[in-house]
Design an enzyme around this catalytic site. Structure first.
Site, short mmCIF file in Angstrom:
data_model
loop_
_atom_site.label_atom_id
_atom_site.label_comp_id
_atom_site.label_asym_id
_atom_site.label_seq_id
_atom_site.Cartn_x
_atom_site.Cartn_y
_atom_site.Cartn_z
N GLN A 183 14.10 5.25 12.37
CA GLN A 183 13.33 5.50 13.59
C GLN A 183 11.87 5.54 13.16
O GLN A 183 11.43 6.51 12.53
CB GLN A 183 13.77 6.83 14.24
CG GLN A 183 12.83 7.37 15.32
CD GLN A 183 12.63 6.40 16.48
OE1 GLN A 183 13.56 5.77 16.95
NE2 GLN A 183 11.38 6.25 16.91
N CYS A 184 11.12 4.49 13.46
CA CYS A 184 9.76 4.40 12.92
C CYS A 184 8.66 4.95 13.83
O CYS A 184 7.63 5.41 13.35
CB CYS A 184 9.44 2.96 12.57
SG CYS A 184 10.27 2.44 11.07
N PRO B 278 17.51 11.04 17.67
CA PRO B 278 16.78 12.12 18.35
C PRO B 278 16.17 11.78 19.72
O PRO B 278 15.60 12.64 20.36
CB PRO B 278 15.68 12.49 17.36
CG PRO B 278 15.45 11.26 16.56
CD PRO B 278 16.75 10.51 16.52
N TYR B 279 16.28 10.51 20.14
CA TYR B 279 15.69 10.12 21.43
C TYR B 279 16.76 9.61 22.38
O TYR B 279 17.90 9.39 21.99
CB TYR B 279 14.63 9.03 21.20
CG TYR B 279 13.47 9.53 20.40
CD1 TYR B 279 12.49 10.31 21.00
CD2 TYR B 279 13.39 9.30 19.03
CE1 TYR B 279 11.44 10.82 20.27
CE2 TYR B 279 12.34 9.81 18.29
CZ TYR B 279 11.37 10.58 18.91
OH TYR B 279 10.34 11.08 18.17
N GLY B 280 16.35 9.43 23.63
CA GLY B 280 17.24 8.82 24.61
C GLY B 280 17.37 7.33 24.31
O GLY B 280 18.45 6.77 24.25
N GLY B 281 16.22 6.72 24.10
CA GLY B 281 16.21 5.30 23.76
C GLY B 281 14.96 4.95 22.98
O GLY B 281 13.97 5.68 23.02
N HIS C 212 13.97 1.75 31.46
CA HIS C 212 12.75 2.16 30.75
C HIS C 212 12.56 1.31 29.50
O HIS C 212 11.49 0.70 29.30
CB HIS C 212 12.87 3.64 30.38
CG HIS C 212 11.70 4.17 29.61
ND1 HIS C 212 10.64 4.79 30.21
CD2 HIS C 212 11.42 4.13 28.28
CE1 HIS C 212 9.76 5.13 29.28
NE2 HIS C 212 10.21 4.75 28.11
N GLU C 213 13.58 1.26 28.68
CA GLU C 213 13.44 0.53 27.41
C GLU C 213 13.19 -0.96 27.68
O GLU C 213 12.38 -1.59 27.01
CB GLU C 213 14.67 0.73 26.50
CG GLU C 213 14.98 2.19 26.16
CD GLU C 213 13.78 3.01 25.72
OE1 GLU C 213 12.83 2.46 25.14
OE2 GLU C 213 13.79 4.24 25.99
N TYR D 186 3.82 10.39 29.50
CA TYR D 186 4.74 9.68 30.40
C TYR D 186 4.40 9.98 31.86
O TYR D 186 4.12 9.10 32.65
CB TYR D 186 6.19 10.15 30.16
CG TYR D 186 6.77 9.75 28.83
CD1 TYR D 186 6.41 10.39 27.65
CD2 TYR D 186 7.71 8.73 28.74
CE1 TYR D 186 6.96 10.02 26.44
CE2 TYR D 186 8.28 8.36 27.52
CZ TYR D 186 7.90 9.02 26.38
OH TYR D 186 8.44 8.65 25.19
N1 BES Z 1 9.32 4.80 22.65
C1 BES Z 1 9.99 5.91 23.20
C2 BES Z 1 10.62 6.81 22.19
C3 BES Z 1 9.67 7.43 21.19
C4 BES Z 1 8.41 7.86 21.56
C5 BES Z 1 10.05 7.59 19.90
C6 BES Z 1 7.55 8.41 20.62
C7 BES Z 1 9.20 8.14 18.97
C8 BES Z 1 7.94 8.55 19.33
C9 BES Z 1 11.07 5.47 24.20
O1 BES Z 1 10.75 4.33 24.92
C10 BES Z 1 11.19 6.55 25.22
O2 BES Z 1 10.23 6.80 25.89
N2 BES Z 1 12.35 7.17 25.34
C11 BES Z 1 12.59 8.17 26.33
C12 BES Z 1 13.30 7.52 27.50
C13 BES Z 1 13.06 8.18 28.82
C14 BES Z 1 11.61 8.39 29.15
C15 BES Z 1 13.74 7.40 29.92
C16 BES Z 1 13.45 9.25 25.70
O3 BES Z 1 14.01 9.01 24.63
O4 BES Z 1 13.53 10.32 26.25
ZN ZN Z 2 9.24 4.76 26.33
#
Ligand code: BES
Ligand code: ZN
Length: 638
Positions: free
Chosen positions: A161-162, A293-296, A322-323, A410
């Site tokens: 996860q970068c 650790p994330y949703g996507g 979203h993704e 967001y």
């Molecule tokens: N790019 C993000 C995840 C992320 C952000 C990882 C910052 C590391 C650092 C991804 O697109 C995201 O926003 N995921 C959300 C989805 C939700 C807003 C629908 C999440 O994981 O909660």
């Molecule tokens: Zn996002």
């Protein structure tokens, strides 16, 4: 040791991408699951931008450097001569814990030993380095799971996860979203495991000698380092449409294909809105083990998602929307530094809701905005109204941008864009978005890119443009702390229904009208609005009301993780001891920070020792990032 400083364009990087810039990366990687290491050899082509030939300064945080060489290729590109280079690892930074210990590579050996080659550099302006690296246990961007931590419990698993600045913990890199490069990656792994990279598969074969699966991937669209992604495990693949598919651990593919069946539709709606094709050719999803650790995460060609999305009823498909939106806002047009993170996420939330509005109806857009606004207010309260991180565009100083992670970029970003959309009209706004994508794709931008296109359209098309431009007040939106002073109106019929039922519970009405009957059919977002109302009014809830809620709605039995975690927040606040076993089960099977952070924080409030005992036992199930955030809360004490 030379003194180095943070890059002015991106203070989260030490690399000197203003003097020399990474253009092409070739990586040959393999894994050692026993030692939990990724081993790689990378050949990187750089372009020199400055008039003098500079040192090459790369971000690094964790990996061990085995060697650094200068590569000379003969005319036909067939033979290579390698010149060992000297390098230092700079470990005296004030901020070294968060930004790492950069690698400074000197070209003096070339200058001294092959001056002809060195002189050529000032003309050709390109150079090639070969770096060998091995990851260590300090590399927080990569997680190795034991086989016990996987779905089938048969084989180990690895994923990276970068985002935001963890690529530097895989290999030395100009770890700034200002820098975009193309990639070619060769992965090798023992059969029957699969090793993927976020790119397009070009070649795949079984090497009989080593019994390794070898696959070559290419990413031909220039990407920032935060989009570099690897995964390895026992995986299976299912197709959703001509260009869409799903990778999962063995046994989950069928359910996942069903859960994500709308991916193709989302892409088509986005293509239509942007009037710009999905440029990445293939769109695959990857369902990770729960510690993700994330949703996507919008990795190129391969969106990573939490298995918590497998709710059985597509109720969390907004995450997919979203993704998918990110493949325009984020992956084509990219924030140039983390201060502008909202330019990725705010725009993507805006698009996510446009897609859901087209797919599920306009009412859903408003409801999502309300749920989002609730999350925004909760986060701002958690951060503190005066926190720098409550600004849409915060200053991270030398801190890890992940530390400021919240829904602020967001939802404040979304509210800002909705405000502009209302001001200039939906059609005009859409035109601005389309021009913005066309003009800035493949580039990294700050907010001024959008501002310029927007003001261009206002000046060209609208009456009294100056007044409209003044009304937008960028500075206020970008730098105002706390809850946004401008309030958009997101009223919704469904919200009223949800609040009505919540009120009925609070007032202990025997007859909860007809609403109770439809509760089961409500979309998750309506249930979330209902739960949010209860959480906002938790001081009015006593034991009896909790019992009523439990008996009449059976919330603990809900399958959707969003609903579950909100219910647990309420239960923890009300000290409902009988929910503790369920909460433990939840925390043992979820790694998404969005859920585990508030649940742990609430549990710590309720019973520090009980929470601590459980965390100490289970913390290694989590990703290093989630573990660090929760550990931090425990460290603050009771
Ligand atoms: N790019 C993000 C995840 C992320 C952000 C990882 C910052 C590391 C650092 C991804 O697109 C995201 O926003 N995921 C959300 C989805 C939700 C807003 C629908 C999440 O994981 O909660
Ligand atoms: Zn996002």
């Amino acid at each position: 040791m030379s003194k180095i400083t943070q890059n002015k364009e991106d203070i989260s990087s030490y690399s000197n991408f203003d003097e020399i810039i990474q253009k092409e990366v070739f990586i040959d990687v393999s894994l050692d699951f026993d030692k939990k290491q990724m081993l790689g050899t990378m050949e990187v082509k750089y372009e020199i931008l400055s008039s003098e030939i500079p040192n090459v300064i790369l971000d690094l945080k964790g990996p061990e450097i085995v060697s650094v060489e200068y590569v000379i290729k003969n005319e036909k590109n067939e033979e290579k001569t390698m010149i060992p280079l000297t390098y230092e690892i700079y470990s005296e930074n004030v901020y070294k814990d968060s930004l790492g210990t950069p690698l400074i590579i000197s070209l003096d050996n070339v200058k001294k030993n092959i001056p002809d080659e060195y002189n050529k550099l000032s003309k050709s302006k390109t150079l090639m380095l070969c770096i060998k690296f091995i990851t260590t246990e300090n590399c927080t961007g990569i997680q190795f799971l034991t086989k016990e931590q996987t779905y089938t419990k048969k084989y180990p698993f690895m994923f990276t996860q970068c985002e935001a600045i963890q690529c530097r913990s895989l290999f030395p890199v100009q770890d700034s979203p200002s820098v975009k490069s193309i990639y070619k990656v060769k992965t090798s792994i023992p059969s029957p495991l699969t090793f993927l990279f976020g790119g397009i598969k070009k070649e795949s074969y079984l090497d009989n000698k080593s019994n390794q699966n070898v696959t070559i991937f290419e990413q031909k669209i220039p990407i920032p380092s935060y989009l570099v992604a690897f995964v390895a495990g026992e995986l299976e693949y299912g197709k959703i449409s001509e260009r869409c598919g799903v990778w999962t651990e063995v046994g989950l593919c069928k359910i996942a294909c069903n859960e994500f069946k709308d991916a193709e539709k989302y892409i088509q709606i986005a293509e239509e809105y942007f009037n710009h094709p999905y440029e990445w050719e293939i769109y695959n999803l990857l369902v990770l083990p729960f510690s993700f650790p994330y949703g996507g995460m919008e990795n190129p060609n391969l969106t990573f998602v939490t298995p918590a999305l497998l709710a059985g009823d597509c109720s969390m498909s907004n995450v997919i929307g979203h993704e998918i939106s990110h493949y325009w806002t984020g992956n084509l047009v990219t924030n140039k530094n983390w201060k502008n993170f909202w330019v990725n996420e705010g725009f993507t939330i805006f698009m996510e809701r446009k897609l859901d509005s087209a797919l599920l109806g306009e009412e859903m857009e408003n409801l999502e905005a309300i749920v989002g606004n609730n999350e925004l207010i909760a986060d701002i309260k958690l951060l503190g109204l005066d926190s720098e991180y409550t600004k849409l565009s915060p200053d991270f100083g030398g801190n890890d941008p992940d530390d400021g992670f919240s829904t602020v970029p967001y939802e404040k970003g979304y509210q800002f864009l909705i405000f502009i959309e209302k001001l200039i009209g939906k059609d005009n706004f859409r035109e601005v978005m389309q021009k913005y994508i066309k003009k800035y794709r493949y580039k990294s931008v700050d907010h001024t890119a959008f501002k310029e296109v927007l003001e261009g359209l206002i000046n060209e098309k609208l009456k009294d443009p100056k007044k409209i431009i003044d009304e937008i007040n960028w500075d206020k939106w970008l730098y105002e702390k706390g809850i946004p002073s401008y309030k958009n109106d997101f009223s919704s019929k469904l919200l009223k229904e949800a609040e009505k039922l919540a009120e009925d519970f609070l007032q202990e009405k025997e007859d909860k009208s007809s609403v109770l009957k439809v509760f089961k059919e409500w979309h998750t977002n309506v249930k979330l609005a209902f739960l949010n109302y209860l959480l906002d009014n938790k001081n009015k809830i006593d034991e009896k009301i909790m019992k009523n809620l439990k008996n009449e709605l059976n919330l603990a039995e809900e399958y959707n993780s969003e609903i579950k975690y909100m219910w647990y927040l309420l239960a923890l606040d009300k000290k409902v001891e009988e929910e503790i076993p369920n909460i433990k089960k939840f925390l043992e099977t979820h790694g998404r920070l969005k859920y585990v952070r508030p649940v742990y924080f609430a549990w710590i409030e309720k019973d520090y020792n009980q929470a601590k005992e459980f965390f100490d036992k289970t913390k290694y199930l989590y990703h290093a990032f989630a573990r660090r955030i929760i550990q931090g809360k425990f460290d603050k004490g009771k």
